[in-house]
Enzyme design. Sequence first.
Site, PDB file in Angstrom:
ATOM      1  N   LYS A 244      14.037  -9.116  -2.843  1.00  0.00           N
ATOM      2  CA  LYS A 244      14.503  -7.760  -2.551  1.00  0.00           C
ATOM      3  C   LYS A 244      16.027  -7.761  -2.676  1.00  0.00           C
ATOM      4  CE  LYS A 244      13.814  -4.011   0.814  1.00  0.00           C
ATOM      5  NZ  LYS A 244      15.110  -3.388   0.876  1.00  0.00           N
ATOM      6  N   ARG A 249      19.180   1.416  -6.071  1.00  0.00           N
ATOM      7  CA  ARG A 249      18.014   1.534  -6.941  1.00  0.00           C
ATOM      8  C   ARG A 249      18.296   2.561  -8.024  1.00  0.00           C
ATOM      9  NH1 ARG A 249      11.960   2.301  -4.741  1.00  0.00           N
ATOM     10  NH2 ARG A 249      10.813   2.460  -6.700  1.00  0.00           N
ATOM     11  N   GLU A 293      17.413  -2.699  -9.583  1.00  0.00           N
ATOM     12  CA  GLU A 293      18.370  -2.628  -8.501  1.00  0.00           C
ATOM     13  C   GLU A 293      19.709  -3.018  -9.131  1.00  0.00           C
ATOM     14  OE1 GLU A 293      17.126  -1.556  -5.600  1.00  0.00           O
ATOM     15  OE2 GLU A 293      18.674  -2.042  -4.129  1.00  0.00           O
ATOM     16  N   ARG A 408       4.996   6.183   0.037  1.00  0.00           N
ATOM     17  CA  ARG A 408       5.228   4.923   0.727  1.00  0.00           C
ATOM     18  C   ARG A 408       3.863   4.419   1.152  1.00  0.00           C
ATOM     19  NH1 ARG A 408       9.804   2.872   3.024  1.00  0.00           N
ATOM     20  NH2 ARG A 408      10.992   4.796   3.049  1.00  0.00           N
ATOM     21  N   LYS A 414       7.540  -4.484   2.398  1.00  0.00           N
ATOM     22  CA  LYS A 414       8.812  -5.216   2.424  1.00  0.00           C
ATOM     23  C   LYS A 414       8.814  -6.225   3.561  1.00  0.00           C
ATOM     24  CE  LYS A 414      11.071  -1.152   4.333  1.00  0.00           C
ATOM     25  NZ  LYS A 414      12.175  -0.238   4.247  1.00  0.00           N
TER      26      LYS A 414
HETATM   27  P1  ATP Z   1      15.602  -0.386   2.642  1.00  0.00           P
HETATM   28  O1  ATP Z   1      16.488   0.472   3.511  1.00  0.00           O
HETATM   29  O2  ATP Z   1      14.872  -1.481   3.390  1.00  0.00           O
HETATM   30  O3  ATP Z   1      16.213  -0.823   1.347  1.00  0.00           O
HETATM   31  P2  ATP Z   1      14.345   1.845   1.445  1.00  0.00           P
HETATM   32  O4  ATP Z   1      13.762   2.893   2.323  1.00  0.00           O
HETATM   33  O5  ATP Z   1      15.602   2.142   0.733  1.00  0.00           O
HETATM   34  O6  ATP Z   1      14.405   0.520   2.272  1.00  0.00           O
HETATM   35  P3  ATP Z   1      11.892   0.780   0.548  1.00  0.00           P
HETATM   36  O7  ATP Z   1      10.962   1.355  -0.433  1.00  0.00           O
HETATM   37  O8  ATP Z   1      11.479   0.808   1.958  1.00  0.00           O
HETATM   38  O9  ATP Z   1      13.293   1.473   0.334  1.00  0.00           O
HETATM   39  O10 ATP Z   1      12.180  -0.707   0.173  1.00  0.00           O
HETATM   40  C1  ATP Z   1      12.158  -1.091  -1.163  1.00  0.00           C
HETATM   41  C2  ATP Z   1      13.552  -0.930  -1.759  1.00  0.00           C
HETATM   42  O11 ATP Z   1      14.038  -2.207  -2.077  1.00  0.00           O
HETATM   43  C3  ATP Z   1      13.494  -0.178  -3.057  1.00  0.00           C
HETATM   44  O12 ATP Z   1      13.727   1.198  -2.857  1.00  0.00           O
HETATM   45  C4  ATP Z   1      14.575  -0.831  -3.896  1.00  0.00           C
HETATM   46  O13 ATP Z   1      15.787  -0.116  -3.780  1.00  0.00           O
HETATM   47  C5  ATP Z   1      14.801  -2.181  -3.266  1.00  0.00           C
HETATM   48  N1  ATP Z   1      14.384  -3.325  -4.076  1.00  0.00           N
HETATM   49  C6  ATP Z   1      15.117  -4.436  -4.291  1.00  0.00           C
HETATM   50  N2  ATP Z   1      14.448  -5.331  -5.016  1.00  0.00           N
HETATM   51  C7  ATP Z   1      13.248  -4.795  -5.302  1.00  0.00           C
HETATM   52  C8  ATP Z   1      12.106  -5.261  -6.026  1.00  0.00           C
HETATM   53  N3  ATP Z   1      12.076  -6.461  -6.579  1.00  0.00           N
HETATM   54  N4  ATP Z   1      11.038  -4.433  -6.089  1.00  0.00           N
HETATM   55  C9  ATP Z   1      11.056  -3.212  -5.516  1.00  0.00           C
HETATM   56  N5  ATP Z   1      12.098  -2.731  -4.818  1.00  0.00           N
HETATM   57  C10 ATP Z   1      13.191  -3.513  -4.705  1.00  0.00           C
END
Ligand code: ATP
Length: 571
Positions: A244, A249, A293, A408, A414
């Site tokens: 991650k 993103r 990312e 979601r 995660k």
């Molecule tokens: P957080 O605040 O934990 O980043 P979020 O609400 O922005 O969470 P989530 O969908 O909960 O987003 O967590 C996944 C996020 O992690 C994605 O939105 C993306 O920006 C990021 N990310 C980083 N690496 C990856 C990956 N390999 N695959 C998918 N998402 C990834």
Amino acid sequence: MTFRRFVATLLEVERASSRLAMVRMLAEAFRELPPEEVPLAVLLLQGRVAPEFEGLEFGVAEKEAVKALALVLGRDEAEVARAVKEKGDIGAYAREVLPEREGGLTVRQVYGELRAIAEDSGKGSQLRKRERLARLLAAASPEEAAVILRTVTGRLRLGVGDATVLEALALAFLGDRGKRPLLERAYNLTSDLAHVARLALEGEEALRAVKLEVGKPVRMMLAERLPGPEQIMEKLGPHYAEHKYDGERVQVHFNGERFWVYSRRLENITHQYPDLLAALGEVQQEPFIVEAEAVVVDPVTGEMRPFQNVLNRKVKHLTPELLEKYPVKGFVFEILYHDGKTLIDRPYTERRQALERWFRPHERLELSSKRFVETTEELVQFFDASIEAGCEGLVCKKPDGEYEAGKRGFKWVKYKRGIAGKLSDTLDLVVVGAWLGRGKRAGSYGSLLAAAYNPDEDRFETLTKVGSGFSDEDLGQVLPRRLDPYRREERHPRVWSLLEPDVWFDPALVVEVEAQEITLSPNHTCAYGVVQEGRGLALRFPRFVRYRDDKSPEEATSTKEVVEMYRNQWA
Ligand code: ATP
């Protein structure tokens, strides 16, 4: 339909006693409109003339709107400006002073004029925009003028969320508001409410047949949370875990000639990543949609830098110096379209294979690091490796999971590091009110009232007061500057609160908050009655972490997620 009738509906909707009443009123208005005006009305409801991702803004500052109004009234500009300031709202002032008129403007005419104002640019455009606005105001009734002025100055805030519009369209054209999911799917794939309205008018078949389009952002798939590695293994079974990365993103579209980059909020941020696009253009000439990312790396060592670094690219004019100081690398983890094929409904394993075929090595691009894990030990090992590599943890992906646009769900989970004595994840909450500061904080805000989002009800439910974690600068300047534009006299109709803060805000600003635990509370409305009758959920020892400008209010932590976090915290 006359614009007058449309405006009357808006006023009724603003005063609606419940969301269902709102849905019914809107549906009735949609049905009354000639079909070709429905998509236009949907845009006007959002205070826009094109979907947000097109980035078409009116470019009319309040000062210019005041000049246009002064022109219509035949009064001195300075005098009108003073009066507007006193009243606090240009719309309210116009309603008071403009003479009653029959009007007769149609929705289409008003849309056409507003669109022309937005599209005019370049030399002399300010004057032309002002004159066009004045002509429109001169033909409008006071109520109509108020809506027009609020629209062009970006202050039309009706409290009608996208989910409510979709439900009203379902009721109007499919005869059943329960068919909202069908419209939601179309919206998730195209991010274009007006387009969904057009499809709804055609009927269910057209909605079912909708496909993603290169250039139109796909609403992003998001990850669920679970308390720890055992639960993740239990839920997903053997699966692929990916690092991650902690950057921004980006969803990149390429049609063979032109690039688009969209943020989490689906804003067009193409201008922010010229270097990344140059790299992508070198590796692929065929149309595609991928997600990555974007992480700032150290220009010398190539090491990944924390998230905050990419914010330095959020400026109007990105200079070569900034690009050199904050170079990014794209860690590509998703492919939604390539080779003329839509991959969104294909399982993860197939998409990943397609991604690996699509990819070519480049110093600015990397595929997200992945590993197939079959046991908890392997998962924990890979997690440790990810932290060592400078990542936030893992995103665990179900091998047969399709890409669920705008959702979601548990196809992605995660896995982040839990901090001892704290909830293992932070929450992203919407600021809906505040208490004024006392003592050292006099003249600013003392604490904020923050809410989670309930997508089923399309409303914001309060979860906590946040007063700690802010720097002196936040309290003194940053919070008032960020929040004052959203101040309002009364509670916003989409906010549900049992508390009465000193000031209310439109739900707009999203902040990340950490806390020690989630408890039951009679004072907060988040998931009220879900865990226990007469009780909502609240945060204990909340602390502000950072602003989440990359999230829209509807992308805040949902009330359902809060319930899950509540239930998982002792797991
Ligand atoms: P957080 O605040 O934990 O980043 P979020 O609400 O922005 O969470 P989530 O969908 O909960 O987003 O967590 C996944 C996020 O992690 C994605 O939105 C993306 O920006 C990021 N990310 C980083 N690496 C990856 C990956 N390999 N695959 C998918 N998402 C990834």
